[in-house]
Write a protein that holds these residues in place. Structure first.
Motif, PDB file in Angstrom:
ATOM      1  N   ASP A 377       0.827  -1.208   0.000  1.00  0.00           N
ATOM      2  CA  ASP A 377       0.000   0.000   0.000  1.00  0.00           C
ATOM      3  C   ASP A 377       0.859   1.256   0.000  1.00  0.00           C
ATOM      4  N   SER A 378       1.849   1.310   0.877  1.00  0.00           N
ATOM      5  CA  SER A 378       2.703   2.488   1.007  1.00  0.00           C
ATOM      6  C   SER A 378       4.023   2.080   1.632  1.00  0.00           C
ATOM      7  N   THR A 379       5.014   2.959   1.493  1.00  0.00           N
ATOM      8  CA  THR A 379       6.361   2.674   1.976  1.00  0.00           C
ATOM      9  C   THR A 379       6.874   3.820   2.831  1.00  0.00           C
ATOM     10  N   PHE A 380       7.492   3.485   3.958  1.00  0.00           N
ATOM     11  CA  PHE A 380       8.088   4.457   4.860  1.00  0.00           C
ATOM     12  C   PHE A 380       9.553   4.101   5.063  1.00  0.00           C
ATOM     13  N   GLU A 381      10.332   5.082   5.513  1.00  0.00           N
ATOM     14  CA  GLU A 381      11.705   4.825   5.923  1.00  0.00           C
ATOM     15  C   GLU A 381      11.719   4.446   7.400  1.00  0.00           C
ATOM     16  N   LEU A 382      12.799   3.787   7.828  1.00  0.00           N
ATOM     17  CA  LEU A 382      12.886   3.353   9.221  1.00  0.00           C
ATOM     18  C   LEU A 382      12.760   4.517  10.190  1.00  0.00           C
ATOM     19  N   GLN A 383      13.347   5.669   9.853  1.00  0.00           N
ATOM     20  CA  GLN A 383      13.260   6.804  10.776  1.00  0.00           C
ATOM     21  C   GLN A 383      11.838   7.324  10.941  1.00  0.00           C
ATOM     22  N   ASP A 384      10.936   6.917  10.041  1.00  0.00           N
ATOM     23  CA  ASP A 384       9.526   7.317  10.122  1.00  0.00           C
ATOM     24  C   ASP A 384       8.654   6.176  10.635  1.00  0.00           C
ATOM     25  N   LEU A 385       9.230   5.311  11.452  1.00  0.00           N
ATOM     26  CA  LEU A 385       8.527   4.123  11.939  1.00  0.00           C
ATOM     27  C   LEU A 385       7.239   4.464  12.668  1.00  0.00           C
ATOM     28  N   THR A 386       7.254   5.508  13.506  1.00  0.00           N
ATOM     29  CA  THR A 386       6.037   5.854  14.250  1.00  0.00           C
ATOM     30  C   THR A 386       4.904   6.250  13.307  1.00  0.00           C
ATOM     31  N   ASP A 387       5.240   6.909  12.198  1.00  0.00           N
ATOM     32  CA  ASP A 387       4.212   7.260  11.210  1.00  0.00           C
ATOM     33  C   ASP A 387       3.652   6.000  10.551  1.00  0.00           C
ATOM     34  N   ALA A 388       4.525   5.033  10.296  1.00  0.00           N
ATOM     35  CA  ALA A 388       4.072   3.773   9.692  1.00  0.00           C
ATOM     36  C   ALA A 388       3.142   3.024  10.635  1.00  0.00           C
ATOM     37  N   LEU A 389       3.472   2.993  11.922  1.00  0.00           N
ATOM     38  CA  LEU A 389       2.603   2.336  12.908  1.00  0.00           C
ATOM     39  C   LEU A 389       1.244   3.038  12.982  1.00  0.00           C
ATOM     40  N   ALA A 390       1.255   4.358  12.944  1.00  0.00           N
ATOM     41  CA  ALA A 390       0.004   5.112  12.993  1.00  0.00           C
ATOM     42  C   ALA A 390      -0.846   4.851  11.759  1.00  0.00           C
ATOM     43  N   ALA A 397      -5.277   1.149   5.012  1.00  0.00           N
ATOM     44  CA  ALA A 397      -4.366   0.604   4.001  1.00  0.00           C
ATOM     45  C   ALA A 397      -5.037  -0.495   3.190  1.00  0.00           C
ATOM     46  N   SER A 398      -4.711  -0.536   1.921  1.00  0.00           N
ATOM     47  CA  SER A 398      -5.146  -1.626   1.040  1.00  0.00           C
ATOM     48  C   SER A 398      -3.896  -2.422   0.680  1.00  0.00           C
ATOM     49  N   GLY A 399      -3.682  -3.512   1.377  1.00  0.00           N
ATOM     50  CA  GLY A 399      -2.429  -4.236   1.270  1.00  0.00           C
ATOM     51  C   GLY A 399      -1.554  -3.921   2.480  1.00  0.00           C
ATOM     52  N   LYS A 400      -0.253  -4.127   2.350  1.00  0.00           N
ATOM     53  CA  LYS A 400       0.672  -3.987   3.471  1.00  0.00           C
ATOM     54  C   LYS A 400       1.417  -2.656   3.455  1.00  0.00           C
ATOM     55  N   ILE A 401       1.784  -2.192   4.642  1.00  0.00           N
ATOM     56  CA  ILE A 401       2.624  -1.011   4.811  1.00  0.00           C
ATOM     57  C   ILE A 401       4.049  -1.495   5.043  1.00  0.00           C
ATOM     58  N   VAL A 402       4.956  -1.051   4.191  1.00  0.00           N
ATOM     59  CA  VAL A 402       6.345  -1.521   4.202  1.00  0.00           C
ATOM     60  C   VAL A 402       7.257  -0.440   4.766  1.00  0.00           C
ATOM     61  N   VAL A 403       8.282  -0.858   5.497  1.00  0.00           N
ATOM     62  CA  VAL A 403       9.305   0.043   6.024  1.00  0.00           C
ATOM     63  C   VAL A 403      10.647  -0.398   5.453  1.00  0.00           C
ATOM     64  N   THR A 404      11.307   0.489   4.712  1.00  0.00           N
ATOM     65  CA  THR A 404      12.607   0.159   4.148  1.00  0.00           C
ATOM     66  C   THR A 404      13.712   0.545   5.125  1.00  0.00           C
ATOM     67  N   VAL A 405      14.802  -0.220   5.083  1.00  0.00           N
ATOM     68  CA  VAL A 405      15.927   0.003   5.994  1.00  0.00           C
ATOM     69  C   VAL A 405      17.177   0.211   5.149  1.00  0.00           C
ATOM     70  N   VAL A 437      -1.079   8.903  -5.134  1.00  0.00           N
ATOM     71  CA  VAL A 437      -0.376   8.712  -6.393  1.00  0.00           C
ATOM     72  C   VAL A 437      -0.677   7.313  -6.898  1.00  0.00           C
ATOM     73  N   PRO A 438      -0.937   7.143  -8.201  1.00  0.00           N
ATOM     74  CA  PRO A 438      -1.236   5.792  -8.708  1.00  0.00           C
ATOM     75  C   PRO A 438      -0.202   4.790  -8.230  1.00  0.00           C
ATOM     76  N   HIS A 439      -0.702   3.689  -7.719  1.00  0.00           N
ATOM     77  CA  HIS A 439       0.167   2.680  -7.103  1.00  0.00           C
ATOM     78  C   HIS A 439       0.719   1.735  -8.142  1.00  0.00           C
ATOM     79  N   GLU A 440       1.990   1.416  -8.004  1.00  0.00           N
ATOM     80  CA  GLU A 440       2.609   0.404  -8.839  1.00  0.00           C
ATOM     81  C   GLU A 440       3.307  -0.592  -7.944  1.00  0.00           C
ATOM     82  N   VAL A 441       3.386  -1.835  -8.403  1.00  0.00           N
ATOM     83  CA  VAL A 441       4.124  -2.846  -7.654  1.00  0.00           C
ATOM     84  C   VAL A 441       5.593  -2.441  -7.628  1.00  0.00           C
ATOM     85  N   PRO A 442       6.272  -2.457  -6.470  1.00  0.00           N
ATOM     86  CA  PRO A 442       7.681  -2.080  -6.407  1.00  0.00           C
ATOM     87  C   PRO A 442       8.513  -2.897  -7.383  1.00  0.00           C
ATOM     88  N   PRO A 443       9.575  -2.278  -7.915  1.00  0.00           N
ATOM     89  CA  PRO A 443      10.356  -2.950  -8.959  1.00  0.00           C
ATOM     90  C   PRO A 443      11.124  -4.153  -8.455  1.00  0.00           C
TER      91      PRO A 443
END
Length: 468
Positions: A377-390, A397-405, A437-443
């Motif tokens: 559904d959406s992607t956050f950075e690790l430093q924005d973890l609290t926003d991802a949890l919220a 969300a439609s699908g999963k919320i991902v956190v990149t490290v 923004v129109p969603h696309e599957v991550p590359p």
């Protein structure tokens, strides 16, 4: 000794002479000691080696991690104290563990529930923090070190997995995890996509295959098909041979769930779900939302056929609302409900997902064949973890919320750029979030390639239990 004398005085053991009673107590004590020692040996995976030591002098000595600080407010309903801390020690690695450099993780409801103290009062579950600890169960990344007894994966392998609830720690740059809980990543997924799959994918696979026993020709209803778990449940139901799959979703998610295999969609905001589906007689109802009304709807209104199975991953506590903290009393009440609901014309199941590298391999085969795709559904950075949890707690969300490290270089602390990638020839998902923004599957990572995917190819899951 105190226990032995107490048992003797209370005549808990067979009555007889004091000598006989003492002898029986001694045998009991020896038996308990043997069982305890055997359990300790089975659970102990030592000697453990410090993760930093395994990476050597040129490797990192500490890491960043999303840490829950168990302040006095823990479990009080206040905003949980979750911080991304620097200088966290790398985890220790056991004989059968692998040390993974985490490239991506994903958010699950259990993460913010634990952070808010939902499981505070059940100390024996080992889910209650006694000190600051790192959250997170889903992970995808690269193996950088292995214990001496590891055989399934090697250094350099890209793996994904689900950490056991007693050993959380995926919201970090590194995690130590038993090799039996990971699998080599699907060749056609990015790290972010792979991190979105473990808990939600295993949950749906175990619910529909192991507990509900979905077979070819079955009619399946997935309650909450747009959720991270439900979106995979729709696809897995098809993979298991379901002939007809219905789901509940809002109007904005109509095209989304139809693209994932739903034959019928009930807009729960505009229609009464019980009225819309009364008398349908589904073989399986898979509840990803929770709430007592769904069980009553299925059992009393003919939504579930006689002999059909209702399987829930939530129970009567919709989204955790009004559930309060987990407690022994609640567990007993839930156990009684499950017994009372099973004794009748329907089967009722509620369960906790079991981490399993073997079943992840089943999901890998389906993904690489192009018949299963985790939805981000959406992607956050690790430093924005609290926003991802919220965002996860908001339930939109439609699908999963991902956190990149991002991976930092050991020399200057800078960040290593992600590998170049090209879009995969895979399933696409329509934009469904208003104003998004129109969603696309991550590359897909270009270095891993991946086979061409065909919508015509079907993967059959072997009947493999998570406990095999």
């Amino acid at each position: 000794i105190h226990t032995r004398l107490t048992l003797t005085r209370a005549r808990v053991l067979p009555r007889g002479s004091p000598k006989a009673d003492m002898g029986a107590c001694t045998k009991l004590a020896v038996l308990v000691a043997v069982v305890a020692i055997a359990a300790g040996v089975a659970l102990y995976d030592g000697p453990y080696v410090d993760g930093a030591a395994m990476l050597g002098a040129g490797g990192p000595q500490t890491m960043r991690a999303g840490v829950l600080h168990y302040a006095a407010s823990y479990g009080s309903g206040e905003v949980p104290d979750v911080r991304v801390d620097d200088g966290v020690p790398l985890p220790a690695v056991g004989q059968h563990d692998v040390l993974v450099r985490v490239r991506a993780t994903s958010i699950n409801p259990v993460d913010f529930k634990i952070a808010e103290g939902f499981l505070k009062s059940v100390a024996w579950t080992r889910l209650v923090p006694t000190e600051p600890f790192t959250l997170g169960s889903d992970l995808a990344g690269e193996v950088v070190a292995v214990g001496p007894s590891v055989t399934r994966v090697k250094v350099g392998d890209d793996v994904y997995g689900m950490a056991h609830f007693s050993r959380f720690g995926a919201f970090a740059e590194y995690i130590s995890i038993p090799e039996k809980l990971v699998a080599v990543m699907p060749t056609s997924l990015s790290y972010g996509e792979a991190a979105a799959l473990p808990l939600a994918g295993l949950t749906s696979l175990q619910a529909l295959q192991d507990f509900a026993g979905v077979q070819a020709g079955d009619r399946v209803l997935v309650i909450g098909g747009a959720s991270g778990t439900g979106s995979l449940g729709l696809q897995i139901a098809r993979h298991l041979g379901a002939a007809y799959v219905a789901t509940t979703a809002s109007a904005r998610n109509l095209e989304f769930v139809q693209a994932l295999g739903a034959d019928r969609v009930v807009d729960y905001r505009e229609e009464d779900v019980a009225d819309a589906l009364e008398g349908e007689g589904f073989d399986v109802v898979y509840d990803c939302v929770g709430g007592e009304e769904y069980w009553h709807m299925a059992s009393a209104r003919g939504v579930l056929r006689e002999g059909g199975t209702f399987v829930s991953i939530v129970g009567d506590y919709a989204g955790g609302k009004g559930a309060g903290a987990m407690s022994v009393g609640r567990l007993l009440r839930d156990g009684w409900k499950m017994l009372s609901r099973t004794v009748g014309k329907h089967r009722y199941r509620i369960f906790q997902t079991a981490p399993s590298g073997l079943q992840l391999e089943q999901l890998t085969a389906a993904v690489d064949a192009g018949t299963l795709r985790p939805i981000v559904d959406s992607t956050f950075e690790l430093q924005d973890l609290t926003d991802a949890l919220a965002a996860s707690k908001a339930g939109k969300a439609s699908g999963k919320i991902v956190v990149t490290v991002a991976v930092r270089r050991a020399v200057d602390g800078g960040f290593v750029r992600a590998r170049a990638a090209v879009p995969p020839p895979a399933m696409t998902v329509p934009a469904i979030v208003e104003g998004a923004v129109p969603h696309e599957v991550p590359p897909t990572r270009s270095s891993r390639g991946g086979p061409p995917q065909s919508e015509q190819q079907v993967v059959t899951f072997p009947r493999l239990s998570a406990h095999t």
